[in-house]
Scaffold this motif. Structure first.
Motif, PDB file in Angstrom:
ATOM      1  N   LYS A   1       0.821  -1.210   0.000  1.00 19.48           N
ATOM      2  CA  LYS A   1       0.000   0.000   0.000  1.00 19.48           C
ATOM      3  C   LYS A   1       0.858   1.266   0.000  1.00 19.48           C
ATOM      4  O   LYS A   1       0.391   2.320  -0.393  1.00 19.48           O
TER       5      LYS A   1
ATOM      6  N   LEU B   1       1.269   2.289  -3.533  1.00 26.22           N
ATOM      7  CA  LEU B   1      -0.004   2.713  -4.135  1.00 26.22           C
ATOM      8  C   LEU B   1      -0.060   4.234  -4.310  1.00 26.22           C
ATOM      9  O   LEU B   1      -0.725   4.742  -5.214  1.00 26.22           O
TER      10      LEU B   1
ATOM     11  N   ASN C   1      -7.604   4.295  -8.615  1.00 28.63           N
ATOM     12  CA  ASN C   1      -8.025   3.627  -7.385  1.00 28.63           C
ATOM     13  C   ASN C   1      -7.444   2.219  -7.349  1.00 28.63           C
ATOM     14  O   ASN C   1      -6.784   1.769  -8.296  1.00 28.63           O
ATOM     15  N   GLU C   2      -7.694   1.495  -6.273  1.00 28.43           N
ATOM     16  CA  GLU C   2      -7.058   0.196  -6.057  1.00 28.43           C
ATOM     17  C   GLU C   2      -7.353  -0.792  -7.181  1.00 28.43           C
ATOM     18  O   GLU C   2      -6.453  -1.463  -7.688  1.00 28.43           O
ATOM     19  N   GLU C   3      -8.623  -0.902  -7.563  1.00 24.19           N
ATOM     20  CA  GLU C   3      -8.992  -1.845  -8.617  1.00 24.19           C
ATOM     21  C   GLU C   3      -8.354  -1.477  -9.949  1.00 24.19           C
ATOM     22  O   GLU C   3      -7.849  -2.342 -10.678  1.00 24.19           O
TER      23      GLU C   3
ATOM     24  N   LEU D   1      -2.497  -6.470  -4.181  1.00 24.71           N
ATOM     25  CA  LEU D   1      -2.223  -5.273  -3.406  1.00 24.71           C
ATOM     26  C   LEU D   1      -2.364  -5.631  -1.931  1.00 24.71           C
ATOM     27  O   LEU D   1      -3.467  -5.973  -1.483  1.00 24.71           O
TER      28      LEU D   1
ATOM     29  N   LEU E   1      -2.576  -4.772   1.985  1.00 32.85           N
ATOM     30  CA  LEU E   1      -3.147  -3.614   2.668  1.00 32.85           C
ATOM     31  C   LEU E   1      -2.883  -3.645   4.165  1.00 32.85           C
ATOM     32  O   LEU E   1      -3.672  -3.125   4.960  1.00 32.85           O
TER      33      LEU E   1
ATOM     34  N   CYS F   1      -5.765  -7.962   1.885  1.00 36.04           N
ATOM     35  CA  CYS F   1      -5.245  -7.731   0.542  1.00 36.04           C
ATOM     36  C   CYS F   1      -6.380  -7.708  -0.473  1.00 36.04           C
ATOM     37  O   CYS F   1      -7.515  -8.105  -0.180  1.00 36.04           O
TER      38      CYS F   1
ATOM     39  N   LYS G   1     -11.356  -9.239  -2.451  1.00 30.85           N
ATOM     40  CA  LYS G   1     -10.719  -8.586  -1.313  1.00 30.85           C
ATOM     41  C   LYS G   1     -10.783  -9.537  -0.131  1.00 30.85           C
ATOM     42  O   LYS G   1     -11.846 -10.095   0.171  1.00 30.85           O
TER      43      LYS G   1
END
Length: 291
Positions: free
Chosen positions: A182, A185, A191-193, A209, A211, A216, A226
């Protein structure tokens, strides 16, 4: 194959500063955390790294005692990569890089390490070039890449900032699985996706990813999932991403199931968070009990 996994990246000496106190001369880097986690999970692993003349003599035998093959650990005339990591109450980290050891080249990988099922490649300070990944990748093995070290921009006084590397795609074109933390990031605008989709478009079939305590997010094929983290008392966040990577790769080599492997990675990292420094690596029996 002779080995399950070969880990490539610098072993480090860390100074970890926590709200509750300071720990000096701590072994760090993927060869330490990923390596010790893999051998605890009963995988045969070797290490490619470079150490300086300042590396403590009493640390060197630790790697072989943990069951790691050390043929690829090379001594140089310089110094060992050293970081000072300062954590806040929420687990946020500021880093200062004191020293960077010599870079790792394709020629530094022993020929005996070419007979391996997988590579876990994790630079900490830009010590690995795309050529290293290209030199070890073939159609019969799996390359998992943690790019944290190529996102680190070491500025004045050694202060580490996060910066998007210009040549990220050159690294990823020979990678099967990428695991992004993260912290990295922050270098992306999506964004994350969207970040995970961007990464898979560069080559990897699976993008993860991590987190921290939140678990994750993983994208494999068209499926996005997720995975929630464990609810544990956190003692030390250092190396949790490497432990996740070790547990993920260990299970993936056996099952080729990225989603179950990610759940196992989250559990292993969560169990490790309860211990300070390079200790407390979970066994598969402990992981399966939580699973």
């Amino acid at each position: 194959m002779k080995y399950d996994t070969i880990i490539i990246g610098h072993i480090t000496i860390d100074v970890n500063v926590f709200p509750w106190g300071l720990i000096e001369n701590v072994l760090g880097g993927a060869p330490t955390y990923t390596g010790f986690a893999l051998t605890t999970l009963k995988k045969k692993a070797g290490v490619v790294s470079k150490l300086g003349q300042d590396f403590p003599e009493n640390f060197s035998p630790v790697f072989s005692k943990f069951g790691l093959d050390t043929e690829g650990i090379l001594a140089t005339s310089g110094q060992t990569t050293t970081f000072e990591n300062t954590y806040d109450e929420k687990g946020g980290r500021e880093q200062v890089c004191k020293v960077v050891s010599d870079s790792i080249s394709p020629e530094d990988v022993p020929k005996s390490y070419q007979d391996t099922h997988s590579y876990y490649i994790s630079p900490v300070a830009g010590e690995i070039s795309p050529d290293v990944i290209e030199s070890v990748k073939n159609s019969d093995n799996i390359v998992m890449f943690d790019p944290q070290g190529i996102f680190r921009d070491i500025g004045e006084g050694g202060k580490v900032n996060v910066k998007m590397p210009d040549n990220l795609e050159d690294y990823l074109k020979n990678v099967d699985i990428i695991k992004l933390g993260k912290g990295e990031l922050k270098a992306f605008k999506e964004n994350e996706e969207e970040v995970l989709k961007t990464l898979t478009e560069m080559g990897p079939k699976t993008a993860i990813l991590t987190l921290g305590e939140e678990g994750c997010m993983i994208l494999a094929g068209d499926k996005l999932e997720k995975i929630k983290g464990l609810d544990v008392e956190v003692k030390d966040l250092t190396g949790a991403g490497d432990v996740f990577g070790a547990a993920f790769l260990s299970n993936y080599l056996d099952t080729e199931d990225p989603f179950k492997s990610a759940r196992i990675g989250v559990i292993a990292a969560g169990l490790k968070l309860q211990y300070k420094g390079p200790t407390g690596f979970p066994t598969m029996e402990e992981v399966e009990k939580e699973l």
